[in-house]
Design an enzyme around this catalytic site. Sequence first.
Site, PDB file in Angstrom:
ATOM      1  N   LYS A  65       0.907  -1.218  -0.068  1.00 40.16           N
ATOM      2  CA  LYS A  65      -0.097   0.105   0.005  1.00 40.16           C
ATOM      3  C   LYS A  65       0.902   1.236  -0.038  1.00 40.16           C
ATOM      4  O   LYS A  65       0.521   2.105  -0.436  1.00 40.16           O
ATOM      5  CB  LYS A  65      -0.876   0.120   1.163  1.00 40.16           C
ATOM      6  N   ASP A 100     -10.077   2.430   1.746  1.00 40.20           N
ATOM      7  CA  ASP A 100     -10.304   2.082   3.245  1.00 40.20           C
ATOM      8  C   ASP A 100     -10.725   3.045   4.042  1.00 40.20           C
ATOM      9  O   ASP A 100     -11.883   2.965   5.113  1.00 40.20           O
ATOM     10  CB  ASP A 100      -8.881   1.519   4.012  1.00 40.20           C
TER      11      ASP A 100
END
Length: 273
Positions: A65, A100
């Site tokens: 990420k 997210d």
Amino acid sequence: MDVYGLIGNPVDHSLSPPMHEAGYERLGVDARYVTFEPPKGEGAAAVESATRLGVAGLNVTIPFKQDVLAAVEPDALATRIGAVNTVDFSTDPPTGYNTDATGLVRAFEHHDVSPAGQAVVVGAGGAGRAATVGLATEGMTVAVANRTVDKAESLAATLRTSQADGPMDVQGYGLDMLADLVPDADVLVNATSVGMEEDRSPVPPGALHGDLTVLDAVYTPLETRLLRDARDAGARTIDGAWMLLYQGVEAFERWTGQDAPVGAMNEALRTRL
Ligand code: ATR
């Protein structure tokens, strides 16, 4: 046919393929969703390769990420979080998003909980950063508590002094402060791995209360010790599959430009959990 996918290592047990493909099927989108497992350290190279191969969109999970930031143009939210979980290849360079954070907020909204007031986020790793920035962006005051106190304090200090979109109201603490912080909170998020495949909670049960909404990002099991304790205390509970669902819904909508069929995606997810 468009190809979407997920890069991670490992990705074997990902629930994203059936979740996204249920969405394509429902809307009649001609697309497939596949998983890729590049070697560790190859996240940015994988995104560059995907660009050349004509991949339409990628989700990104552990441990890539942060790495993929080098291969994309992150939007303001992903820049602030310092992590990307969704790449859209329709722009040049590809755009990096962090669903997210936005997915967490939508999981609350789905349950008619407006992210307002005071939040406690437990955990200052990747998920904790996304949750903290997501809730603070909505205007919440956020207390982030972490086992390693320095990580929570430095995250909070960075967000307080950040110039982009103005400073955020975030303070960092150790886990020992949860007993003091949770009684005043409107919203509590567990963004640690505590409770995953073990019957433990990171939050003292006596601190939970009936005016609180608790979201546990852990989804194996769906019913964690924290959520059981929260229900016993009269709190509203939201399990980790809702966050998983809505980060996928947000990615689906960014890629296809259509409203995601949330019910079909949710059903595909829950039948596999
Ligand atoms: P993710 O990307 O899923 O957030 P991570 O970045 O490795 O994963 O972060 C894991 C989080 O769980 C961290 O907040 C970690 O605390 P530390 O920063 O102190 O390591 C927390 N965590 C993991 N195991 C824990 C435990 N047994 N007790 C308390 N916190 C724990």
